[in-house]
Each structure stands twice: as structure tokens, then as C-alpha cells.
Design a protein around this motif. Structure first.
Motif, PDB file in Angstrom:
ATOM      1  N   GLU A  85       0.828  -1.210   0.000  1.00 43.60           N
ATOM      2  CA  GLU A  85       0.000   0.000   0.000  1.00 43.60           C
ATOM      3  C   GLU A  85       0.863   1.262   0.000  1.00 43.60           C
ATOM      4  OE1 GLU A  85      -2.498  -0.241   3.425  1.00 43.60           O
ATOM      5  OE2 GLU A  85      -3.666  -1.911   2.627  1.00 43.60           O
ATOM      6  N   ILE A  86       1.894   1.272   0.837  1.00 43.00           N
ATOM      7  CA  ILE A  86       2.786   2.439   0.914  1.00 43.00           C
ATOM      8  C   ILE A  86       3.485   2.642  -0.420  1.00 43.00           C
ATOM      9  CG2 ILE A  86       4.908   3.326   1.969  1.00 43.00           C
ATOM     10  CD1 ILE A  86       3.947   1.957   4.593  1.00 43.00           C
ATOM     11  N   ALA A  87       3.970   1.567  -1.032  1.00 43.69           N
ATOM     12  CA  ALA A  87       4.645   1.678  -2.321  1.00 43.69           C
ATOM     13  C   ALA A  87       3.707   2.242  -3.381  1.00 43.69           C
ATOM     14  CB  ALA A  87       5.182   0.313  -2.752  1.00 43.69           C
ATOM     15  N   GLU A  88       2.468   1.776  -3.388  1.00 45.75           N
ATOM     16  CA  GLU A  88       1.493   2.281  -4.364  1.00 45.75           C
ATOM     17  C   GLU A  88       1.181   3.751  -4.116  1.00 45.75           C
ATOM     18  OE1 GLU A  88      -1.659  -0.556  -3.903  1.00 45.75           O
ATOM     19  OE2 GLU A  88      -0.731  -1.952  -5.332  1.00 45.75           O
ATOM     20  N   GLU A  89       1.063   4.141  -2.849  1.00 46.05           N
ATOM     21  CA  GLU A  89       0.806   5.544  -2.526  1.00 46.05           C
ATOM     22  C   GLU A  89       1.975   6.427  -2.967  1.00 46.05           C
ATOM     23  OE1 GLU A  89      -0.012   5.608   1.678  1.00 46.05           O
ATOM     24  OE2 GLU A  89      -1.789   4.348   1.439  1.00 46.05           O
ATOM     25  N   LEU A  90       3.209   5.960  -2.745  1.00 39.54           N
ATOM     26  CA  LEU A  90       4.376   6.726  -3.160  1.00 39.54           C
ATOM     27  C   LEU A  90       4.453   6.828  -4.679  1.00 39.54           C
ATOM     28  CD1 LEU A  90       7.023   5.395  -0.635  1.00 39.54           C
ATOM     29  CD2 LEU A  90       6.031   7.695  -0.710  1.00 39.54           C
ATOM     30  N   HIS A  91       4.115   5.755  -5.356  1.00 39.30           N
ATOM     31  CA  HIS A  91       4.100   5.776  -6.814  1.00 39.30           C
ATOM     32  C   HIS A  91       3.081   6.797  -7.318  1.00 39.30           C
ATOM     33  CE1 HIS A  91       2.597   4.467 -10.768  1.00 39.30           C
ATOM     34  NE2 HIS A  91       3.883   4.342 -11.016  1.00 39.30           N
ATOM     35  N   ASP A  92       1.862   6.753  -6.762  1.00 37.83           N
ATOM     36  CA  ASP A  92       0.819   7.697  -7.169  1.00 37.83           C
ATOM     37  C   ASP A  92       1.248   9.136  -6.925  1.00 37.83           C
ATOM     38  OD1 ASP A  92      -0.709   5.526  -7.903  1.00 37.83           O
ATOM     39  OD2 ASP A  92      -2.007   5.601  -6.128  1.00 37.83           O
ATOM     40  N   LEU A  93       1.885   9.369  -5.807  1.00 32.69           N
ATOM     41  CA  LEU A  93       2.372  10.714  -5.490  1.00 32.69           C
ATOM     42  C   LEU A  93       3.419  11.165  -6.504  1.00 32.69           C
ATOM     43  CD1 LEU A  93       2.439  13.142  -3.556  1.00 32.69           C
ATOM     44  CD2 LEU A  93       4.159  11.909  -2.230  1.00 32.69           C
ATOM     45  N   ALA A  94       4.338  10.279  -6.834  1.00 24.49           N
ATOM     46  CA  ALA A  94       5.378  10.627  -7.809  1.00 24.49           C
ATOM     47  C   ALA A  94       4.765  10.924  -9.173  1.00 24.49           C
ATOM     48  CB  ALA A  94       6.397   9.497  -7.914  1.00 24.49           C
ATOM     49  N   VAL A  95       3.769  10.153  -9.574  1.00 23.19           N
ATOM     50  CA  VAL A  95       3.111  10.380 -10.867  1.00 23.19           C
ATOM     51  C   VAL A  95       2.412  11.730 -10.853  1.00 23.19           C
ATOM     52  CG1 VAL A  95       1.214   9.603 -12.349  1.00 23.19           C
ATOM     53  CG2 VAL A  95       2.871   7.947 -11.464  1.00 23.19           C
ATOM     54  N   ARG A  96       1.697  12.030  -9.764  1.00 22.26           N
ATOM     55  CA  ARG A  96       0.992  13.314  -9.673  1.00 22.26           C
ATOM     56  C   ARG A  96       1.964  14.491  -9.714  1.00 22.26           C
ATOM     57  NH1 ARG A  96      -2.300  10.727  -5.693  1.00 22.26           N
ATOM     58  NH2 ARG A  96      -1.083  11.754  -4.093  1.00 22.26           N
ATOM     59  N   ARG A  97       3.121  14.347  -9.098  1.00 19.41           N
ATOM     60  CA  ARG A  97       4.102  15.432  -9.076  1.00 19.41           C
ATOM     61  C   ARG A  97       4.665  15.704 -10.459  1.00 19.41           C
ATOM     62  NH1 ARG A  97       8.587  15.400  -4.898  1.00 19.41           N
ATOM     63  NH2 ARG A  97       8.443  17.621  -5.205  1.00 19.41           N
TER      64      ARG A  97
END
Length: 103
Positions: A85-97
Motif C-alpha cells: 500500500e505504501i509503495a502504491e501511494e508513493l508511486h501515485d504521489l510521484a506520478v501526480r508530481r
């Protein structure tokens, strides 16, 4: 010096991954069989295999251990599921940035 030890661990980890590109579990076992700093080398190989091939690259009994076991009693939320879950959240954050701003 410790930098020699860490350099050796990194090089051995890369070797293990390249020696067993189609068998991630064998690559991790090779890292352990090599001796020395086995916990570090096996962890690095496991991380590289996971990043390259995903959780499905590991045998089912190993995946079950990743997903259900607690790291320790002081950090009860660090199950494999939580780490995913944390990895997916970090990935989503990086994509949004990296997305262009829309106003």
C-alpha cells in the motif's frame, strides 16, 4: 573499512541477480550461499527482483510470508500488505508530481 564491505555486498547482489535472471528465488539463495553479509545481499537481491518482476516472481509460500508476517511487535502495521500500500501511494504521489498542472 566498511565501504569495502558495502561495495562487495552490492557487487555480489548484482552478480546474483544476473546469474539467475529467470529464477528470482535462486538468486536470493545464491546471495545467501555466498557467505559474508548475507542478510544485506539477500535483501538487496530481493528488492531488485521485486522491483523488476513484482511480488509474483516469488514462490507462493514465500509471498504468503511477506504478506502476512509482522516485522516485529513494535511496528505491528508493517505487514507485506501495508508495504505494498505504501509503495502504491508513493508511486501515485510521484506520478501526480510529474503531471502538468491543470487549472
Amino acid at each position: 573499512p566498511s565501504h569495502r564491505s558495502s561495495r562487495t555486498s552490492v557487487l555480489w547482489s548484482l552478480y546474483c541477480l544476473m546469474a539467475c535472471p529467470e529464477d528470482p528465488w535462486q538468486a536470493i539463495c545464491l546471495a545467501i550461499w555466498g557467505g559474508g553479509d548475507t542478510d544485506s545481499t539477500a535483501a538487496m537481491v530481493g528488492a531488485m527482483v521485486g522491483a523488476r518482476k513484482g511480488l509474483g516472481a516469488f514462490p507462493e509460500e514465500i509471498r504468503e510470508g511477506f504478506m502476512g508476517r509482522l516485522r516485529d511487535e513494535k511496528t505491528p502495521f508493517w505487514t507485506g500488505e501495508r508495504l505494498v500500500e505504501i509503495a502504491e501511494e508513493l508511486h501515485d504521489l510521484a506520478v501526480r508530481r510529474n503531471e502538468p498542472a491543470t487549472e
